[in-house]
Design a protein around this motif. Structure first.
Motif, PDB file in Angstrom:
ATOM      1  N   LEU A  93      86.758 -30.192  30.749  1.00 34.03           N
ATOM      2  CA  LEU A  93      85.932 -30.278  29.549  1.00 34.03           C
ATOM      3  C   LEU A  93      85.117 -31.580  29.501  1.00 34.03           C
ATOM      4  CD1 LEU A  93      88.455 -28.882  26.909  1.00 34.03           C
ATOM      5  CD2 LEU A  93      86.342 -27.782  27.670  1.00 34.03           C
TER       6      LEU A  93
ATOM      7  N   LEU B  46      87.274 -33.044  21.731  1.00 37.94           N
ATOM      8  CA  LEU B  46      88.200 -32.633  22.784  1.00 37.94           C
ATOM      9  C   LEU B  46      89.410 -31.934  22.188  1.00 37.94           C
ATOM     10  CD1 LEU B  46      89.091 -32.617  25.732  1.00 37.94           C
ATOM     11  CD2 LEU B  46      90.020 -34.925  25.380  1.00 37.94           C
TER      12      LEU B  46
ATOM     13  N   ARG C 211      88.568 -28.361  21.238  1.00 41.63           N
ATOM     14  CA  ARG C 211      88.475 -27.475  22.400  1.00 41.63           C
ATOM     15  C   ARG C 211      89.845 -27.197  23.001  1.00 41.63           C
ATOM     16  NH1 ARG C 211      83.684 -26.819  24.996  1.00 41.63           N
ATOM     17  NH2 ARG C 211      84.911 -25.207  26.084  1.00 41.63           N
TER      18      ARG C 211
END
Length: 391
Positions: A132, A143, A146
Motif C-alpha cells: 500500500l 493506512l 486500508r
C-alpha cells in the motif's frame, strides 16, 4: 581488589564535560549538517523542528535550509529507529540502524499492540502494508483505513502502528522541512531511497560484508555511541538504543577500551583517545530542543540533569525545550508570537546570577534570528505559557 573498584574515578562533572564535548556543545563545530548528524548518530525528531534547534546549538555556520536540503535530496530521512522513536538519520545510518533496532520495534509491537492484533497474521500485515505505502505514500490514518479493509474486525490505529513497527517507514517530505509543512505521509525506506540513493558526504567506516546480519554491525555502532555519548555504562548504551544483552557485545571489545567508574562505583567504558576535558572547563549557554538526545541517552542522567530538574522538563507526555547553563539543564524555554514580536521566554529552575542572566540574554538572539528572521525580538524571564514544550 576488583578492576571495577580500582578503575579511575570520573565525577559527574567530568562525565558531563566529556559528553558535552562529544555532543559539540562545549564549542560550536565547523562540521556540515550531514557530518554532524552522522557524528551524533542521528537527532531525535518526534516533531519537525527539534533537529534544527539541535544543530543550531552545535554548529557554527548552521542554516536550517542546509538540513532541509538533506531531507529533500534524500541524503537524510526521518524514521523510527533508536528506542523505537522517530529520528533524523543520514540515509546510510538509516539503512544501518533500522534493521539493528528491529528487536526494539518487535518488543513494542508485542507490548503495546499485541492484544489489539489478536488473529492478525503479522507477515501478511507487513506485506499488505508494504504494498500500500509503496504504491502511494500514506498517513497512518489512511493506512489504517486500508488495512481495516483486510481485517474488518480490528481498529485502524493498532493496524497502522503495527505496520510502523514491522516496516522501516520513512516520513516523506515536505514533512520535516524548515518553514514548510505537510501531512505525515509514509513509505518504506527502500522505496524512498531507491537503489541509487546518493551516498552521504560525511566520512565513516564502511559496513563490512560480515555486517549483513544486523547484529554483526553492533560492535562498530557501540564504538560510535561511545564517541558521541561516552564515557558510558553498558546500561547507558542500552538506554541509548533500546536494545538489551549488550554486555555480551561489549565484553569482546574491552581490549580496545578504557575502564572507569562513576561516583556510585558503576563501571564506565570509553574509547582510549576520546576527549575527557577538565571538569572545570567552561560550558556555554545553549538552548536545546525538546527530546534532545543529550538528556535522553543515559540510564543515569545526573551528568546533565538532576532528578528534580528532570521532572520539570516534562508535562504529561510532552517534553519542554531545555536550557543548558554551566553544563547542566537549569531551565526550560519557549518561543511565542506576541503581536509582531517573537518572544523567547526562559523559565530558570534556580535563581540566576547577573552573569548567568547576561549569558542567557547573549545567546537568545541567535535562536530568535533562526526562528523568526526579520521580526522584532524580545527575551523575558518567567513562567512559560501553558502551551510551552513540544518542538
Amino acid at each position: 581488589m576488583t578492576q571495577r573498584s580500582t578503575a579511575p574515578l570520573l565525577t559527574a562533572g567530568a562525565l558531563g564535560r566529556a559528553t558535552l564535548e562529544r555532543q559539540l556543545l562545549l564549542k560550536r563545530s565547523g562540521l556540515s549538517a550531514l557530518e554532524a548528524v552522522e557524528r551524533l548518530l542521528g537527532l531525535q525528531a518526534q516533531s519537525p523542528r527539534p533537529p534544527y534547534y539541535a544543530l543550531a546549538a552545535r554548529l557554527a555556520a548552521f542554516r536550517p535550509q542546509e538540513l532541509s536540503g538533506l531531507l529533500e535530496d534524500r541524503r537524510a530521512v526521518r524514521i523510527s529507529a533508536l528506542r523505537s522513536t522517530l529520528h533524523l538519520l543520514s540515509a546510510r545510518d538509516a539503512r544501518l540502524l533500522r534493521p539493528l533496532t528491529r528487536p526494539v520495534h518487535d518488543r513494542v509491537l508485542r507490548g503495546s499492540f499485541g492484544a489489539a492484533l489478536s488473529g492478525v497474521d503479522r507477515h501478511r500485515l507487513a506485506a499488505v502494508a508494504r504494498r500500500l505505502v509503496e504504491e502511494r505514500p500514506m498517513t497512518f490514518q489512511e493506512l489504517g483505513e486500508r488495512l481495516r479493509e483486510e481485517w474488518p474486525g480490528h481498529d485502524r490505529r493498532p493496524l497502522a502502528m503495527a505496520a510502523r513497527q514491522l516496516l522501516p517507514l520513512v516520513q516523506i517530505t515536505p514533512r520535516g522541512l524548515w518553514g514548510r509543512g505537510g501531512a505525515a505521509a509514509h513509505t518504506t525506506l527502500d522505496a524512498w531511497l531507491g537503489e541509487s540513493a546518493p551516498e552521504p558526504e560525511a566520512e565513516a567506516e564502511p559496513v563490512s560484508e560480515a555486517a549483513s546480519e544486523p547484529r554483526a554491525a553492533l560492535p562498530a555502532v557501540l564504538l560510535r555511541c561511545l564517541a558521541a555519548f561516552g564515557p558510558a555504562s553498558v546500561k547507558d548504551m542500552q538506554t541509548w538504543c533500546g536494545l538489551t544483552r549488550l554486555r555480551e557485545v561489549v565484553d569482546p571489545l574491552r581490549p580496545r577500551l578504557r575502564t572507569f567508574r562513576d561516583e556510585h562505583g558503576v563501571e564506565l567504558i570509553d574509547l582510549p583517545d576520546a576527549p575527557r576535558p577538565d571538569p572545570g572547563t567552561e560550558a556555554p549557554v545553549r538552548f536545546l530542543p525538546a527530546y534532545d538526545n543529550l538528556v535522553l541517552s543515559h540510564a543515569d542522567r545526573t551528568r546533565i540533569i538532576t532528578p528534580e530538574h528532570r521532572r520539570r522538563t516534562w508535562q504529561g507526555n510532552v517534553a519542554h525545550r531545555t536550557l543548558l547553563l554551566d553544563g547542566t539543564v537549569r531551565g526550560r524555554w519557549q518561543i511565542e508570537q506576541a503581536g509582531d514580536t517573537a518572544r523567547l521566554t526562559v523559565e530558570p529552575f534556580t535563581e540566576l546570577t547577573r552573569a548567568e542572566r547576561a549569558a542567557v540574554e547573549d545567546e537568545a538572539p541567535s535562536v530568535l534570528r533562526m526562528a523568526a528572521p526579520g521580526a522584532p525580538h524580545d527575551v523575558r524571564f518567567g513562567p512559560l505559557a501553558p502551551a510551552g514544550g513540544g518542538g
